[in-house]
Design a protein around this motif. Structure first.
Motif, short mmCIF file in Angstrom:
data_model
loop_
_atom_site.label_atom_id
_atom_site.label_comp_id
_atom_site.label_asym_id
_atom_site.label_seq_id
_atom_site.Cartn_x
_atom_site.Cartn_y
_atom_site.Cartn_z
N ARG A 193 0.83 -1.21 0.00
CA ARG A 193 0.00 0.00 0.00
C ARG A 193 0.87 1.26 0.00
O ARG A 193 0.63 2.18 -0.80
CB ARG A 193 -0.92 -0.02 1.21
CG ARG A 193 -1.86 1.18 1.28
CD ARG A 193 -2.85 1.06 2.42
NE ARG A 193 -2.21 0.86 3.71
CZ ARG A 193 -2.20 -0.28 4.39
NH1 ARG A 193 -2.83 -1.35 3.91
NH2 ARG A 193 -1.59 -0.36 5.56
N ARG A 237 1.43 4.29 -2.89
CA ARG A 237 1.31 5.71 -2.53
C ARG A 237 2.59 6.47 -2.86
O ARG A 237 2.55 7.62 -3.28
CB ARG A 237 1.02 5.85 -1.04
CG ARG A 237 -0.36 5.42 -0.58
CD ARG A 237 -0.49 5.57 0.93
NE ARG A 237 -0.21 6.94 1.35
CZ ARG A 237 0.44 7.26 2.47
NH1 ARG A 237 0.92 6.31 3.27
NH2 ARG A 237 0.61 8.53 2.79
N ASP A 281 -5.30 -4.95 -0.40
CA ASP A 281 -6.70 -4.55 -0.23
C ASP A 281 -7.27 -4.00 -1.54
O ASP A 281 -6.53 -3.57 -2.44
CB ASP A 281 -6.84 -3.52 0.89
CG ASP A 281 -6.10 -2.22 0.58
OD1 ASP A 281 -6.69 -1.36 -0.10
OD2 ASP A 281 -4.95 -2.08 1.00
N ASP A 282 -8.60 -3.99 -1.64
CA ASP A 282 -9.27 -3.59 -2.88
C ASP A 282 -8.95 -2.15 -3.26
O ASP A 282 -8.79 -1.83 -4.45
CB ASP A 282 -10.78 -3.76 -2.74
CG ASP A 282 -11.20 -5.22 -2.67
OD1 ASP A 282 -10.39 -6.09 -3.05
OD2 ASP A 282 -12.34 -5.49 -2.21
N GLY A 283 -8.87 -1.27 -2.27
CA GLY A 283 -8.57 0.12 -2.58
C GLY A 283 -7.19 0.28 -3.19
O GLY A 283 -7.00 1.06 -4.13
N THR A 284 -6.22 -0.46 -2.68
CA THR A 284 -4.86 -0.38 -3.23
C THR A 284 -4.83 -0.96 -4.64
O THR A 284 -4.15 -0.42 -5.53
CB THR A 284 -3.86 -1.12 -2.33
OG1 THR A 284 -3.85 -0.49 -1.04
CG2 THR A 284 -2.46 -1.09 -2.91
N ARG A 342 -7.29 -0.90 -6.77
CA ARG A 342 -7.88 0.11 -7.65
C ARG A 342 -6.88 1.22 -7.94
O ARG A 342 -6.80 1.72 -9.08
CB ARG A 342 -9.15 0.69 -7.01
CG ARG A 342 -10.35 -0.24 -7.04
CD ARG A 342 -11.64 0.51 -6.69
NE ARG A 342 -11.60 1.04 -5.34
CZ ARG A 342 -12.02 0.40 -4.25
NH1 ARG A 342 -12.50 -0.84 -4.37
NH2 ARG A 342 -11.96 0.96 -3.06
N GLU A 343 -6.11 1.62 -6.92
CA GLU A 343 -5.13 2.68 -7.11
C GLU A 343 -4.00 2.21 -8.03
O GLU A 343 -3.48 2.98 -8.84
CB GLU A 343 -4.56 3.11 -5.75
CG GLU A 343 -3.74 4.38 -5.79
CD GLU A 343 -4.54 5.62 -6.16
OE1 GLU A 343 -3.91 6.67 -6.36
OE2 GLU A 343 -5.79 5.54 -6.23
#
Length: 607
Positions: free
Chosen positions: A433, A437, A450-453, A455-456
């Protein structure tokens, strides 16, 4: 013909560049801007030589002068450049030629470009021509309007092959990994540890395939690929093409042609001789590095035999990877072209020692330490930066984050300022993650992202290199490594979660590239990773793309690698079967391998 000067001048320029006390103030946009200006200038240089346009030639240089040595003459100032080149162009033209930029260093409004030239020139009206090649350093200045202009041009012509100099471009990237640097001896004159065994043959090669998968989404039935030197000249249906007179011909109508494969995560300098009673890691640590480098050619050769013509090698020690890359480029070793990282960066993980300890390459703590270590790898000649962002390696599958976001970002910033990419190792989701970033170009190994990572990663174009197969290798060879049943269970459990994370990444449309993490006796099993990709839900075509177009893009080499199209390097593999129906044709069916227009593997039993 490039500008010519004394060898020492090139080294002085680069030494001054690195010793400059001011900060490297360029932004990534500046880097892209100056590289675009350099590309335009190089194209203009070639065009001026081919057309005899002295005005175009002079326009490349700033009005306050340039140091040029064409034909041994010294010219200063744009007007005198124009006058001098008109005299030269009156009798000589370039028939063909290339300029390869190896690296660009930026300090404020000054750019230091290193690279090499390789031209063929000859008298006007004559059928004879003469090769001219060597290394160069150019200094570019930004003028008051913001335009980049060449200011100084220092050339180092090639030496006679009998002198066999060691090519050196200073602290920047050495000659492009695609071919031996200008000035290296021809294949028959190699004086390295072992002579590289490749078929050269005629400059023109005509290769006929029953089917060609070009890496750009096209499949051509009964295709003819024409190779000129190290590049692909043309690709067409055999019925619509003509074989040039004198071309060396290959008839592979029973085979399928695919682009040379790219493995974006290897450790080729980790070699083990399988001596009874020995362990790979312990033997590696005990053996002198020079012996390891010499013997590790076996790993490079075995990798090439799988159809992998390019690798991104992510971590070595004593800069053996840089040496191996350069030896392969010289033709003194057999192996794929290499993009290398030098030492991987890692934080302190050992107790205080009362006795003085030798400094460990790659060891870096805190933002300042990371900046310094990253700069050291670049100065040594690394093509990319590797960061160990978590624990995890061999039988350790813990994945605890080891570098903070700020430390990761420091490595990314200094690398990107210098046009380098960054691979961040993270066995666990936390390091992954923060790697995303921080702006990493790729994330290696990570599970449970995780799903958010995810997507990013898809939004930013960050590449996921899952390396599923390397834990299969450790588990299957546990006895050789000395791993117990508990370690094997951990490796198997990690691999299952790795595969599940890959499935989710595919669903999230994250770009995936093939990385085997091959080392020791795993070299030669590089492409087994593709089988896991299909198992995770990719089509065979999508799996093949991970080792061709996706991998080439990660290297920033999409215009040169990963496809069988005009202009790309002639990295071509012939396989038995149809890779679009069964990826096993790539994993188990390699019959013939060409790298840079030279045949290194031929298991066809005749043409």
């Amino acid at each position: 013909m490039r500008a010519r000067g004394r060898v020492g001048a090139a080294f002085v320029v680069l030494a001054l560049a690195l010793a400059a006390p001011c900060a490297w103030g360029a932004t990534p946009a500046d880097s892209a801007e100056v590289r675009a200006a350099i590309d335009e200038g190089n194209a203009g240089f070639v065009r001026a030589w081919q057309t005899g346009d002295a005005d175009l030639f002079a326009s490349l240089f700033a009005t306050d002068g340039a140091l040029l040595r064409p034909g041994g003459g010294l010219t200063v100032g744009r007007d005198r450049i124009r006058s001098r080149m008109r005299d030269v162009f009156a009798s000589v033209r370039m028939t063909e030629g290339t300029i390869t930029t190896a690296d660009v260093f930026l300090i404020g409004d000054t750019a230091y470009e290193t690279g090499f030239w390789n031209f063929t020139i000859g008298p006007i009206g004559s059928t004879t021509s003469e090769p001219d090649s060597g290394h160069y350093v150019e200094i570019w200045k930004r003028d008051r309007t913001g335009e980049w202009k060449m200011w100084r041009d220092i050339g180092v012509p090639r030496m006679p092959s009998s002198e066999l100099p060691e090519p050196d471009l200073g602290p920047g990237r050495p000659a492009a990994p695609s071919s031996p640097p200008a000035g290296a001896p021809s294949h028959g004159a190699v004086r390295g540890p072992r002579r590289a065994e490749a078929s050269h043959g005629a400059r023109l090669k005509a290769i006929r395939f029953g089917r060609l998968i070009d890496g750009k989404g096209h499949t051509i039935q009964d295709a003819l690929v024409l190779v000129d030197g190290e590049r692909i000249r043309s690709v067409a249906a055999y019925s619509k093409a003509a074989v040039p007179a004198g071309a060396e011909q290959f008839d592979f109508t029973r085979l399928t042609g695919i682009p040379g494969l790219i493995d974006v995560h290897t450790h080729m300098t980790y070699w083990w001789d399988r001596a009874p009673g020995s362990r790979p890691w312990q033997q590696l640590e005990a053996r002198p590095a020079m012996q390891t480098l010499y013997m590790a050619e076996e790993n490079a050769r075995r990798t090439l035999e799988t159809g992998v013509t390019t690798v991104r090698d992510l971590g070595s020690f004593q800069y053996m990877d840089i040496s191996m890359r350069d030896l392969i480029n010289r033709g003194a070793m057999v192996g794929p072209r290499m993009f290398v990282a030098g030492y991987g960066l890692y934080p302190t993980m050992s107790p205080f020692q009362d006795a003085p300890q030798a400094a460990a390459g790659g060891n870096a703590d805190g933002v300042e330490g990371v900046l310094k270590a990253a700069r050291q790898q670049i100065a040594a000649g690394a093509d990319e930066i590797k960061v160990y962002g978590s624990s995890g390696s061999a039988d350790d599958v813990t994945g605890y984050q080891t570098y903070t976001y700020e430390e990761m970002k420091a490595a990314v910033d200094v690398a990107h300022e210098r046009g380098k990419t960054v691979a961040i190792h993270s066995y666990g989701p936390d390091g992954a993650r923060d790697a995303v970033r921080a702006g990493a170009n790729s994330v290696e190994h990570a599970i449970d992202i995780d799903d958010g990572t995810l997507r990013e990663m898809a939004r930013r174009g960050v590449t996921y290199v899952p390396t599923v197969d390397h834990n299969r290798y450790y588990a299957e060879h546990a006895a050789e490594f000395g791993y117990d049943s508990t370690a094997v269970a951990g490796l198997d459990a990690y691999r299952a979660r790795n595969l599940e994370t890959l499935r989710r990444a595919i669903h999230a449309r994250v770009k995936v590239a093939m990385g085997s993490d091959a080392l020791f006796t795993m070299c030669g099993e590089n492409t087994r990773e593709l089988g896991w990709f299909v198992k995770a839900g990719m089509t065979p075509a999508e799996a093949l793309a991970t080792a061709t177009t996706n991998a080439a893009a990660l290297l920033g080499m999409e215009k040169d690698l990963g496809a069988v199209v005009p202009g790309c390097y002639a990295d071509i593999v012939a396989v038995e079967g149809d890779p679009l129906a069964d990826i096993g044709a790539v994993v188990n069916g390699v019959r013939w391998v060409m790298k840079g227009g030279k045949v290194f593997v031929d298991r066809t039993g005749g043409r």
